[in-house]
Design a protein around this motif. Sequence first.
Motif, PDB file in Angstrom:
ATOM      1  N   ARG A 198       0.850  -1.183   0.000  1.00 10.29           N
ATOM      2  CA  ARG A 198       0.000   0.000   0.000  1.00 10.29           C
ATOM      3  C   ARG A 198       0.887   1.235   0.000  1.00 10.29           C
ATOM      4  NH1 ARG A 198      -5.150   0.880   2.223  1.00 10.29           N
ATOM      5  NH2 ARG A 198      -5.188  -1.243   3.005  1.00 10.29           N
ATOM      6  N   ILE A 199       0.428   2.262  -0.700  1.00 12.12           N
ATOM      7  CA  ILE A 199       1.019   3.595  -0.620  1.00 12.12           C
ATOM      8  C   ILE A 199      -0.138   4.553  -0.390  1.00 12.12           C
ATOM      9  CG2 ILE A 199       2.211   5.443  -1.886  1.00 12.12           C
ATOM     10  CD1 ILE A 199       3.732   3.231  -3.389  1.00 12.12           C
ATOM     11  N   SER A 200       0.018   5.450   0.562  1.00 12.70           N
ATOM     12  CA  SER A 200      -1.044   6.404   0.863  1.00 12.70           C
ATOM     13  C   SER A 200      -0.572   7.823   0.588  1.00 12.70           C
ATOM     14  CB  SER A 200      -1.498   6.264   2.322  1.00 12.70           C
ATOM     15  OG  SER A 200      -2.017   4.962   2.542  1.00 12.70           O
ATOM     16  N   ILE A 201      -1.520   8.670   0.234  1.00 16.35           N
ATOM     17  CA  ILE A 201      -1.225  10.056  -0.111  1.00 16.35           C
ATOM     18  C   ILE A 201      -2.150  10.950   0.698  1.00 16.35           C
ATOM     19  CG2 ILE A 201      -1.104  11.780  -1.961  1.00 16.35           C
ATOM     20  CD1 ILE A 201      -1.479   8.257  -3.047  1.00 16.35           C
ATOM     21  N   VAL A 202      -1.570  11.841   1.472  1.00 16.93           N
ATOM     22  CA  VAL A 202      -2.348  12.812   2.224  1.00 16.93           C
ATOM     23  C   VAL A 202      -2.266  14.140   1.471  1.00 16.93           C
ATOM     24  CG1 VAL A 202      -0.443  13.461   3.772  1.00 16.93           C
ATOM     25  CG2 VAL A 202      -2.782  13.774   4.509  1.00 16.93           C
ATOM     26  N   LEU A 203      -3.414  14.790   1.310  1.00 19.86           N
ATOM     27  CA  LEU A 203      -3.470  16.038   0.564  1.00 19.86           C
ATOM     28  C   LEU A 203      -3.723  17.209   1.501  1.00 19.86           C
ATOM     29  CD1 LEU A 203      -5.654  14.946  -2.496  1.00 19.86           C
ATOM     30  CD2 LEU A 203      -3.153  15.088  -2.358  1.00 19.86           C
ATOM     31  N   GLU A 204      -3.026  18.313   1.227  1.00 20.02           N
ATOM     32  CA  GLU A 204      -3.199  19.546   1.985  1.00 20.02           C
ATOM     33  C   GLU A 204      -3.741  20.627   1.075  1.00 20.02           C
ATOM     34  OE1 GLU A 204       0.402  20.969   3.800  1.00 20.02           O
ATOM     35  OE2 GLU A 204       0.966  18.976   4.499  1.00 20.02           O
ATOM     36  N   SER A 205      -4.483  21.546   1.680  1.00 16.55           N
ATOM     37  CA  SER A 205      -4.959  22.724   0.967  1.00 16.55           C
ATOM     38  C   SER A 205      -4.859  23.920   1.901  1.00 16.55           C
ATOM     39  CB  SER A 205      -6.408  22.544   0.505  1.00 16.55           C
ATOM     40  OG  SER A 205      -6.854  23.713  -0.146  1.00 16.55           O
ATOM     41  N   GLU A 206      -4.243  24.979   1.393  1.00 15.78           N
ATOM     42  CA  GLU A 206      -4.137  26.201   2.188  1.00 15.78           C
ATOM     43  C   GLU A 206      -5.359  27.091   2.037  1.00 15.78           C
ATOM     44  OE1 GLU A 206      -0.458  28.209   1.377  1.00 15.78           O
ATOM     45  OE2 GLU A 206       0.738  26.481   1.978  1.00 15.78           O
ATOM     46  N   ASP A 207      -6.027  27.005   0.883  1.00 17.07           N
ATOM     47  CA  ASP A 207      -7.133  27.920   0.610  1.00 17.07           C
ATOM     48  C   ASP A 207      -8.484  27.216   0.430  1.00 17.07           C
ATOM     49  OD1 ASP A 207      -6.906  26.711  -1.870  1.00 17.07           O
ATOM     50  OD2 ASP A 207      -6.283  28.536  -2.915  1.00 17.07           O
ATOM     51  N   GLY A 208      -8.515  25.892   0.550  1.00 19.50           N
ATOM     52  CA  GLY A 208      -9.760  25.152   0.378  1.00 19.50           C
ATOM     53  C   GLY A 208     -10.137  24.892  -1.075  1.00 19.50           C
TER      54      GLY A 208
ATOM     55  N   VAL B  84      -4.708  22.244  -4.153  1.00 18.18           N
ATOM     56  CA  VAL B  84      -3.835  21.370  -3.387  1.00 18.18           C
ATOM     57  C   VAL B  84      -2.504  22.095  -3.247  1.00 18.18           C
ATOM     58  CG1 VAL B  84      -2.612  19.160  -3.334  1.00 18.18           C
ATOM     59  CG2 VAL B  84      -4.954  19.258  -4.178  1.00 18.18           C
ATOM     60  N   SER B  85      -2.083  22.288  -2.027  1.00 21.86           N
ATOM     61  CA  SER B  85      -0.828  22.986  -1.788  1.00 21.86           C
ATOM     62  C   SER B  85       0.328  22.038  -1.497  1.00 21.86           C
ATOM     63  CB  SER B  85      -0.978  23.985  -0.642  1.00 21.86           C
ATOM     64  OG  SER B  85      -1.476  23.345   0.520  1.00 21.86           O
ATOM     65  N   HIS B  86       0.014  20.786  -1.145  1.00 19.59           N
ATOM     66  CA  HIS B  86       1.066  19.809  -0.850  1.00 19.59           C
ATOM     67  C   HIS B  86       0.452  18.418  -0.800  1.00 19.59           C
ATOM     68  CE1 HIS B  86       4.701  18.079   0.794  1.00 19.59           C
ATOM     69  NE2 HIS B  86       4.075  17.673   1.869  1.00 19.59           N
ATOM     70  N   ALA B  87       1.260  17.421  -1.138  1.00 18.93           N
ATOM     71  CA  ALA B  87       0.870  16.015  -1.004  1.00 18.93           C
ATOM     72  C   ALA B  87       1.990  15.284  -0.282  1.00 18.93           C
ATOM     73  CB  ALA B  87       0.619  15.383  -2.370  1.00 18.93           C
ATOM     74  N   GLY B  88       1.643  14.573   0.758  1.00 22.31           N
ATOM     75  CA  GLY B  88       2.609  13.746   1.469  1.00 22.31           C
ATOM     76  C   GLY B  88       2.387  12.294   1.098  1.00 22.31           C
ATOM     77  N   VAL B  89       3.472  11.571   0.850  1.00 19.90           N
ATOM     78  CA  VAL B  89       3.383  10.168   0.454  1.00 19.90           C
ATOM     79  C   VAL B  89       3.855   9.295   1.610  1.00 19.90           C
ATOM     80  CG1 VAL B  89       4.216   8.409  -1.170  1.00 19.90           C
ATOM     81  CG2 VAL B  89       3.731  10.733  -1.981  1.00 19.90           C
TER      82      VAL B  89
END
Length: 171
Positions: free
Chosen positions: A107-117, A120-125
């Motif tokens: 499995r590989i998971s990706i967490v997504l961030e958003s600064e403004d809603g 996407v401002s960043h993705a962590g793997v």
Amino acid sequence: MANKLKNLKLSPPTKEFIEHILMKKFKAIEIPLYSIHPDDYKNDDEVDESKIYKLFTITNPDILNKICNNEEKEIFEDERNDKTEIDVPRDEITNNNLIDEHNKGYRISIVLESEDGIHVSHAGVYGFSEYLTMYLVALIGLPKREMVLNNVNDRGFQFNLECLKKHNFIS
């Protein structure tokens, strides 16, 4: 190449765009954010837990095989051969199960961030895939906290250029 990128006025991609790519290209599925313990988000210096809005995971063996390089596959073989833990059914999503499956390459998971809603401002793997990590950096860029934009001497900026070139977003 750096000068071309410096002159572009790039905005981060929309949340819908990145989510669509994850689901179509990588057959990722959304799982609850709480599948990863909140303390793990807080302790991960590569994500900002206050900006996280979605968590996706990839379990398709064909996709995992395509996005993992030989070195990563060797690490997985070593982890899979280590039978020190009792195997948990793969359909149960718990924090410990996720960590174990990330380490074993199931499995590989990706967490997504958003600064403004909106973007996407960043993705962590979570898990091991240089390909996926570099692809997401090429699509999204690095967060402002990790890169001095338009500074060709900045390591983050150089890495961003390398990701763009590797995935043929620039030549």
